[in-house]
Design a protein around this motif. Structure first.
Motif, PDB file in Angstrom:
ATOM      1  N   TRP A   1      32.437  63.856  63.205  1.00 42.05           N
ATOM      2  CA  TRP A   1      31.568  62.933  62.715  1.00 42.05           C
ATOM      3  C   TRP A   1      31.869  63.779  61.329  1.00 42.05           C
ATOM      4  CZ3 TRP A   1      28.127  65.493  59.003  1.00 42.05           C
ATOM      5  CH2 TRP A   1      28.137  66.946  59.194  1.00 42.05           C
ATOM      6  N   SER A   2      31.410  62.620  60.292  1.00 44.45           N
ATOM      7  CA  SER A   2      31.680  63.061  58.800  1.00 44.45           C
ATOM      8  C   SER A   2      30.815  62.089  57.357  1.00 44.45           C
ATOM      9  CB  SER A   2      33.425  62.611  58.492  1.00 44.45           C
ATOM     10  OG  SER A   2      33.737  61.063  58.736  1.00 44.45           O
ATOM     11  N   TRP A   3      30.975  62.159  56.806  1.00 42.31           N
ATOM     12  CA  TRP A   3      29.701  61.761  55.284  1.00 42.31           C
ATOM     13  C   TRP A   3      30.397  61.509  53.968  1.00 42.31           C
ATOM     14  CZ3 TRP A   3      25.752  63.917  52.369  1.00 42.31           C
ATOM     15  CH2 TRP A   3      25.480  63.259  51.596  1.00 42.31           C
ATOM     16  N   ARG A   4      30.462  60.944  53.376  1.00 40.52           N
ATOM     17  CA  ARG A   4      31.182  60.637  52.099  1.00 40.52           C
ATOM     18  C   ARG A   4      30.014  61.607  51.440  1.00 40.52           C
ATOM     19  NH1 ARG A   4      36.537  61.960  51.030  1.00 40.52           N
ATOM     20  NH2 ARG A   4      36.740  60.912  48.957  1.00 40.52           N
ATOM     21  N   TRP A   5      30.245  62.466  50.089  1.00 42.27           N
ATOM     22  CA  TRP A   5      28.989  62.915  49.894  1.00 42.27           C
ATOM     23  C   TRP A   5      29.745  63.050  48.343  1.00 42.27           C
ATOM     24  CZ3 TRP A   5      27.878  68.186  48.817  1.00 42.27           C
ATOM     25  CH2 TRP A   5      26.755  69.225  48.022  1.00 42.27           C
ATOM     26  N   ASP A   6      28.816  62.455  47.285  1.00 45.07           N
ATOM     27  CA  ASP A   6      29.274  62.641  45.809  1.00 45.07           C
ATOM     28  C   ASP A   6      28.193  63.451  45.054  1.00 45.07           C
ATOM     29  OD1 ASP A   6      30.353  60.314  45.489  1.00 45.07           O
ATOM     30  OD2 ASP A   6      28.887  59.016  45.905  1.00 45.07           O
ATOM     31  N   ALA A   7      29.135  65.232  45.002  1.00 44.33           N
ATOM     32  CA  ALA A   7      28.395  66.280  44.782  1.00 44.33           C
ATOM     33  C   ALA A   7      28.201  66.094  43.375  1.00 44.33           C
ATOM     34  CB  ALA A   7      29.143  67.090  45.693  1.00 44.33           C
TER      35      ALA A   7
END
Length: 563
Positions: free
Chosen positions: A515-521
């Motif tokens: 699984w993957s998820w894009r995070w605006d860190a």
């Protein structure tokens, strides 16, 4: 005893122990590596150590737990050997008694292992005997460094001649300090209880350079010989293994090939575990300190117990049967939340359902006990092996014969169950019985009799030590719920709202999924958490529990720093 003497005595004890272990390894080439005292005693420790300590070892060392146990046992033995060397300087009988006790421990450990015979006692007996000889040689024999400094009593002094008549006898001179002894002997002093009685000084004179050189040369020579014998014995034992026989095995093509891995199943993200685990990277957790070497030419599988039609199969019989190939993810019950004791591979084997149907289990035979060549047992529900899932008696792994450390020539693979209740490696027996009648290896040690795999997820990237730069960051990992499948994975940051991740495709419900998820860190310290929901709608619990008695629970958490 001086400090120098004590150190030399300790070194003598360690040298004797090294000779004992090295020679025992050499003898074990003939009797089998499991009979070597270090391995036999280590196996006894594995079987008897309290479960919390065993789990601590796995948590600290992971798949290197066996190496850590052997090294720890060797260091403990060296410490006791040094102590025996010191006490032997005071009385040799104490040291020899200690050697005899360790020899008895090695013999007992070797003879109580599954499948042991009288010959398995030879390594410990030969090693103990040679160790005792070496200890004697250093303490009271030809290699003695500094003999105990007692001198025999001096002959009584002759009485003075009588004085001549008319001559006044001179007063006796006041006794002065004793004259130094002859060169090379210990100092002697007059005893307080009368003339003519002598005793040795309280401390021995330090050994001379020649004596010290002889001692150090002897210890160096014996330690080198012990090392060569020990390593040579292990090497020769390996040469007698089954690698050549494994290399000669040609696996038949599967009658039912594995489905192709769908495009996109492997996201190829740095630090993310690959969808298919290579054989060299597949975890190994078992109780075998020495990998069993099972010759496929002599291997037999017995299906017996509460069956109407007992079956015995040779390896050739097994290879002649129609083979099934499937991807299955295996997990160890000792896998902590976020741990790596899990892997996915392509297995080739014969369906266990077909074998059990031929054996015709009797009514009430609700447990199949898998028994390894080294005596280890696991208990699997009979119904699970016959419910249609791809439970296999496997002979191949990722397109090649099973690696020796993973069960060659045959092992059991069952989707959806932890390995301690299903994954019997080096299997030689499948015995039909009941859970009421028999407890497998781990059950008396506090583990659940049945161990279905729990829904779990893991963050592989980013990792706690990573230094991240603010902006778009890919958070990725794996999730698994074998034989149920994963419906959803969610991620949250700093206990905020849950965000649904993207799931990669998977071969089947019997494997994990990436699984993957894009995070605006943003800059700062952050906490990432993940949870998964399986196809039945059950979401993994946040409640954190340990691995005992039936697998860990909780959300995997990673703390990162973003700059």
């Amino acid at each position: 005893m001086t400090t120098t003497t004590r150190r030399h005595a300790a070194l003598a004890g360690v040298t004797a122990a090294a000779v004992a272990l090295g020679s025992a390894e050499l003898v074990a080439v003939l009797t089998g590596p499991r009979s070597a005292p270090l391995v036999a005693v280590g196996g006894l420790v594995v079987d008897t150590v309290p479960e919390p300590l065993k789990q601590l070892g796995i948590a600290l060392f992971g798949t290197y737990d066996k190496i850590a146990l052997l090294v720890g046992t060797a260091l403990l033995l060296a410490s006791f050997a040094a102590l025996l060397g010191v006490v032997s300087r005071r009385r040799l009988a104490y040291g020899l008694t200690g050697v005899a006790a360790f020899t008895a421990l090695g013999v007992g450990a070797a003879l109580t292992r599954s499948g042991a015979n009288a010959a398995d006692a030879l390594p410990a007996l030969v090693g103990g005997g040679l160790g005792a000889v070496v200890l004697w040689a250093f303490v009271a024999g030809p290699l003695e460094l500094d003999p105990w400094p007692w001198s025999p009593p001096a002959p009584p002094a002759a009485p003075p001649p009588p004085a001549a008549p008319g001559v006044t006898e001179a007063a006796p001179a006041t006794a002065g300090p004793a004259a130094p002894p002859a060169s090379g002997g210990p100092a002697v002093l007059p005893a307080p209880d009368g003339p003519g009685r002598w005793q040795a000084a309280a401390e021995p004179a330090p050994p001379g350079p020649e004596s010290r050189r002889r001692f150090l040369a002897a210890t160096g020579l014996l330690l080198g010989a012990a090392g060569v014998a020990g390593l040579g014995g292990r090497w020769l034992a390996g040469r007698r293994g089954v690698s050549a026989a494994r290399d000669a095995v040609t696996l038949p093509p599967p009658a039912s090939p594995a489905p192709a891995v769908p495009a996109g199943a492997d996201l190829s993200v740095p630090q993310l575990a690959p969808y298919v685990t290579p054989n060299t990277g597949f975890y190994r957790i078992d109780t075998a300190l020495v990998v069993p070497q099972v010759d496929p030419a002599t291997w037999r599988l017995r299906i017996h117990g509460r069956v109407r039609n007992p079956i015995t199969l040779t390896f050739d019989d097994l290879l002649a049967r129609p083979m099934v190939e499937r991807y299955v993810t295996l997990a160890c019950v000792s896998n902590e939340v976020g741990g790596d004791l899990i892997g996915n591979a392509r297995w080739l084997g014969v369906p266990l359902k077909e074998l059990l149907d031929e054996a015709e289990p009797e009514e009430g035979a609700d447990q199949v006990v898998g028994r390894s060549v080294d005596g280890w047992t696991c208990g699997t529900p009979t119904a699970v092996l016959r419910d249609g899932r791809d439970a296999l008696l496997a002979v191949g792994m990722n397109g090649e014969p099973l690696p020796v450390e993973h069960g060659f020539p045959a092992r059991v693979v069952v989707p959806g169950l932890y390995g301690y209740v299903s994954a019997c490696k080096w299997v030689t027996e499948l015995e039909l019985t009941s859970f009421a009648d028999f407890d497998a290896y781990w059950v008396p040690r506090g583990w659940s009799a049945q161990g279905p795999i729990k829904t779990q997820s893991r963050i592989d990237t980013p990792r706690p030590r990573n230094r991240l730069t603010a902006g778009r960051i890919t958070v990725a990992g794996v999730a698994w719920a074998q034989h149920r499948g994963i419906r959803r994975v969610e991620v949250r940051v700093d206990e905020g709202p849950w965000q649904e991740a993207d799931l990669a495709p998977a071969v089947s419900v019997d494997t994990w999924v990436q699984w993957s998820w894009r995070w605006d860190a943003t800059p700062g310290e952050h906490k990432l958490e993940v949870r998964a929901t399986d196809s039945t709608g059950e979401t993994q619990t946040a409640r954190r529990t340990g691995v005992a008695p039936d697998g860990a629970t909780g959300w995997h958490t990673v703390r990162v720093t973003v700059r």
